[in-house]
Design a protein around this motif. Structure first.
Motif, PDB file in Angstrom:
ATOM      1  N   ASP A 154      14.886  26.254 114.443  1.00 18.66           N
ATOM      2  CA  ASP A 154      15.093  24.828 114.179  1.00 18.66           C
ATOM      3  C   ASP A 154      15.273  24.526 112.697  1.00 18.66           C
ATOM      4  OD1 ASP A 154      15.122  22.058 114.304  1.00 18.66           O
ATOM      5  OD2 ASP A 154      12.946  21.891 114.446  1.00 18.66           O
ATOM      6  N   ALA A 155      14.236  24.761 111.888  1.00 12.42           N
ATOM      7  CA  ALA A 155      14.259  24.332 110.488  1.00 12.42           C
ATOM      8  C   ALA A 155      15.373  25.002 109.696  1.00 12.42           C
ATOM      9  CB  ALA A 155      12.905  24.610 109.838  1.00 12.42           C
ATOM     10  N   ALA A 156      15.586  26.295 109.935  1.00 16.47           N
ATOM     11  CA  ALA A 156      16.570  27.046 109.155  1.00 16.47           C
ATOM     12  C   ALA A 156      18.002  26.606 109.428  1.00 16.47           C
ATOM     13  CB  ALA A 156      16.430  28.540 109.441  1.00 16.47           C
ATOM     14  N   THR A 157      18.244  25.925 110.557  1.00 19.57           N
ATOM     15  CA  THR A 157      19.610  25.538 110.905  1.00 19.57           C
ATOM     16  C   THR A 157      19.777  24.028 111.023  1.00 19.57           C
ATOM     17  OG1 THR A 157      19.187  25.702 113.302  1.00 19.57           O
ATOM     18  CG2 THR A 157      19.920  27.694 112.170  1.00 19.57           C
ATOM     19  N   ARG A 158      18.766  23.276 110.644  1.00 22.94           N
ATOM     20  CA  ARG A 158      18.801  21.821 110.822  1.00 22.94           C
ATOM     21  C   ARG A 158      19.955  21.184 110.051  1.00 22.94           C
ATOM     22  NH1 ARG A 158      13.428  20.257 109.357  1.00 22.94           N
ATOM     23  NH2 ARG A 158      12.832  21.032 111.406  1.00 22.94           N
ATOM     24  N   SER A 159      20.144  21.595 108.817  1.00 24.84           N
ATOM     25  CA  SER A 159      21.187  20.986 107.989  1.00 24.84           C
ATOM     26  C   SER A 159      22.594  21.246 108.535  1.00 24.84           C
ATOM     27  CB  SER A 159      21.065  21.485 106.547  1.00 24.84           C
ATOM     28  OG  SER A 159      22.076  20.951 105.737  1.00 24.84           O
ATOM     29  N   PRO A 160      22.976  22.488 108.848  1.00 27.82           N
ATOM     30  CA  PRO A 160      24.335  22.696 109.394  1.00 27.82           C
ATOM     31  C   PRO A 160      24.522  22.055 110.772  1.00 27.82           C
ATOM     32  CG  PRO A 160      23.104  24.760 109.369  1.00 27.82           C
ATOM     33  CD  PRO A 160      22.314  23.780 108.567  1.00 27.82           C
ATOM     34  N   ARG A 161      23.456  21.978 111.584  1.00 27.14           N
ATOM     35  CA  ARG A 161      23.580  21.285 112.873  1.00 27.14           C
ATOM     36  C   ARG A 161      23.918  19.816 112.648  1.00 27.14           C
ATOM     37  NH1 ARG A 161      18.372  23.237 114.146  1.00 27.14           N
ATOM     38  NH2 ARG A 161      17.729  21.081 114.534  1.00 27.14           N
ATOM     39  N   HIS A 162      23.254  19.220 111.686  1.00 30.36           N
ATOM     40  CA  HIS A 162      23.481  17.814 111.371  1.00 30.36           C
ATOM     41  C   HIS A 162      24.916  17.589 110.888  1.00 30.36           C
ATOM     42  CE1 HIS A 162      23.245  13.861 109.798  1.00 30.36           C
ATOM     43  NE2 HIS A 162      22.938  14.180 108.556  1.00 30.36           N
ATOM     44  N   ARG A 163      25.391  18.475 109.997  1.00 29.85           N
ATOM     45  CA  ARG A 163      26.744  18.311 109.456  1.00 29.85           C
ATOM     46  C   ARG A 163      27.807  18.404 110.546  1.00 29.85           C
ATOM     47  NH1 ARG A 163      24.754  21.550 105.151  1.00 29.85           N
ATOM     48  NH2 ARG A 163      25.756  23.394 106.049  1.00 29.85           N
ATOM     49  N   LEU A 164      27.570  19.231 111.568  1.00 28.98           N
ATOM     50  CA  LEU A 164      28.541  19.409 112.647  1.00 28.98           C
ATOM     51  C   LEU A 164      28.380  18.369 113.760  1.00 28.98           C
ATOM     52  CD1 LEU A 164      28.518  23.313 112.956  1.00 28.98           C
ATOM     53  CD2 LEU A 164      30.366  21.873 112.062  1.00 28.98           C
ATOM     54  N   GLY A 165      27.356  17.526 113.645  1.00 20.68           N
ATOM     55  CA  GLY A 165      27.164  16.494 114.643  1.00 20.68           C
ATOM     56  C   GLY A 165      26.642  17.010 115.971  1.00 20.68           C
ATOM     57  N   LEU A 166      25.951  18.142 115.966  1.00 19.77           N
ATOM     58  CA  LEU A 166      25.442  18.718 117.207  1.00 19.77           C
ATOM     59  C   LEU A 166      24.150  18.036 117.648  1.00 19.77           C
ATOM     60  CD1 LEU A 166      26.070  22.495 116.438  1.00 19.77           C
ATOM     61  CD2 LEU A 166      27.415  20.996 117.918  1.00 19.77           C
ATOM     62  N   ILE A 167      23.867  18.138 118.926  1.00 19.80           N
ATOM     63  CA  ILE A 167      22.648  17.572 119.500  1.00 19.80           C
ATOM     64  C   ILE A 167      21.631  18.689 119.674  1.00 19.80           C
ATOM     65  CG2 ILE A 167      21.658  16.525 121.584  1.00 19.80           C
ATOM     66  CD1 ILE A 167      24.243  14.969 121.900  1.00 19.80           C
ATOM     67  N   THR A 168      20.388  18.414 119.328  1.00 17.09           N
ATOM     68  CA  THR A 168      19.310  19.393 119.426  1.00 17.09           C
ATOM     69  C   THR A 168      18.473  19.121 120.670  1.00 17.09           C
ATOM     70  OG1 THR A 168      19.204  19.627 117.035  1.00 17.09           O
ATOM     71  CG2 THR A 168      17.290  20.372 118.269  1.00 17.09           C
ATOM     72  N   LEU A 169      18.209  20.168 121.450  1.00 15.70           N
ATOM     73  CA  LEU A 169      17.409  20.071 122.663  1.00 15.70           C
ATOM     74  C   LEU A 169      16.247  21.044 122.590  1.00 15.70           C
ATOM     75  CD1 LEU A 169      20.341  20.119 125.253  1.00 15.70           C
ATOM     76  CD2 LEU A 169      19.123  18.104 124.426  1.00 15.70           C
ATOM     77  N   GLY A 170      15.164  20.716 123.253  1.00 16.35           N
ATOM     78  CA  GLY A 170      14.017  21.619 123.308  1.00 16.35           C
ATOM     79  C   GLY A 170      14.288  22.810 124.208  1.00 16.35           C
ATOM     80  N   LEU A 171      13.709  23.943 123.861  1.00 15.21           N
ATOM     81  CA  LEU A 171      13.867  25.164 124.655  1.00 15.21           C
ATOM     82  C   LEU A 171      12.914  25.127 125.848  1.00 15.21           C
ATOM     83  CD1 LEU A 171      15.224  28.015 124.734  1.00 15.21           C
ATOM     84  CD2 LEU A 171      13.204  28.859 123.516  1.00 15.21           C
TER      85      LEU A 171
END
Length: 319
Positions: free
Chosen positions: A243-260
């Motif tokens: 989560d934390a290590a990829t939060r910034s690039p996920r945000h820039r690409l507009g992706l949605i984050t879901l719980g595992l």
């Protein structure tokens, strides 16, 4: 009360390693001796410090609160007793090679470069991604500082645990997994991409799913996190990553984050360096600055609104 200050060193090792055996190996003492030190620390602090949860030891709330301060005190003591002089950062002219996971380079590379340049303008950094296999680059001196999800296998390589990251899913807006609660069955049935420099189509997530009677549909592997995230956005694939290590690039690409929807342990993050640098003031400065930069990732996560992403938390389910 007369306090043995050697207990600070033992406490620092216990908090960094998270186990009696690991702390004992780090300080080159026997496990029983370290266990006795832990007993004395518990008596002195009135706190259990580490408690057993299954096969692992978990730090108490007080231990987590004191970890940074304890480490700083131990480092200050080493510097006080060292024959080496303090480094003159303004005059330091040196090149350091930092080999980190590509996600860390993407997320923390810029803050680290900025902090280094601000404090030591003459220092230059070579940022490189991790290689595809385990190499003795630290031992040879080709790399000054590395990252790893586990402790080193070489006895002369030091390590410091800087944080633990949870696994999450990333999907593009409108993906079917965003329409209903994510169960293990629905997660496994989706089309996935793995992140593997070696091109592996399988990782520990598949073992956890197999234990529940499910098999994941992995249709591609990507050599870097950035490529996997692009495939999640452009090809509609599901990517599972820290989560934390990829939060910034996920945000820039507009992706949605879901719980595992699985019970999986958090992913540890270690800094590695060769023991020859233990008492090198310049290297000590760099690794402390690098640790601070990385630890900023594991601060309390911002709210979904602050992140600019939609965050769906799901409880583990075997359905």
């Amino acid at each position: 009360m007369q306090l043995d200050l050697n207990l600070l060193t033992a406490l620092d090792a216990l908090l960094e390693e998270g186990s009696v055996a690991g702390a004992a190996a780090r300080l080159h003492v026997t496990a029983p001796a370290m266990s006795r030190s832990l007993g004395r620390i518990r008596k002195a602090t009135g706190d259990q410090i580490l408690v057993r949860t299954g096969r692992h030891m978990t730090p108490t709330a007080r231990a987590l609160a004191m970890r940074t301060e304890v480490h700083a005190l131990v480092q200050q003591a080493h510097q006080l007793l060292s024959a080496r002089t303090e480094v003159d950062l303004a005059a330091l002219d040196q090149v350091f090679t930092v080999r980190w996971h590509d996600a860390l380079i993407t997320t923390c590379g810029a803050p680290l470069v900025a902090a280094v340049h601000r404090q030591a303008p003459g220092v230059r950094l070579r940022l490189t991604a991790e290689p595809g296999d385990d190499t003795p680059e630290l031992r040879r001196g080709d790399v000054d500082l590395a990252s790893s999800a586990g402790p080193p296998s070489l006895p002369d390589v030091r390590h410091r645990l800087v944080g633990r990251d949870r696994l999450v899913l990333a999907v593009r807006p409108g993906h079917p997994l965003t329409e209903q609660p994510v169960t293990a069955e629905r997660y496994a049935a989706a089309e996935h991409v793995t992140v593997s420099r070696r091109g592996s189509l399988r990782d520990p997530v598949d073992d956890a799913l197999a234990a529940l009677g499910h098999e994941r549909r992995v249709i591609a592997s990507a050599p870097t996190t950035a490529t996997a995230l692009q495939l999640a956005r452009d090809a509609g694939l599901v990517v599972t990553l820290p989560d934390a290590a990829t939060r910034s690039p996920r945000h820039r690409l507009g992706l949605i984050t879901l719980g595992l929807p699985l019970e999986l342990p958090d992913v540890p993050l270690h800094l590695l360096w060769h023991q020859r640098h233990d008492n090198d003031p310049a290297h000590t400065w760099l690794r402390n600055l690098a640790a601070q930069t990385l630890q900023a990732l594991f601060a309390t996560p911002p709210t979904p609104d602050q992140q600019g992403i939609q965050l769906h938390e799901n409880h583990p389910s075997t359905a």
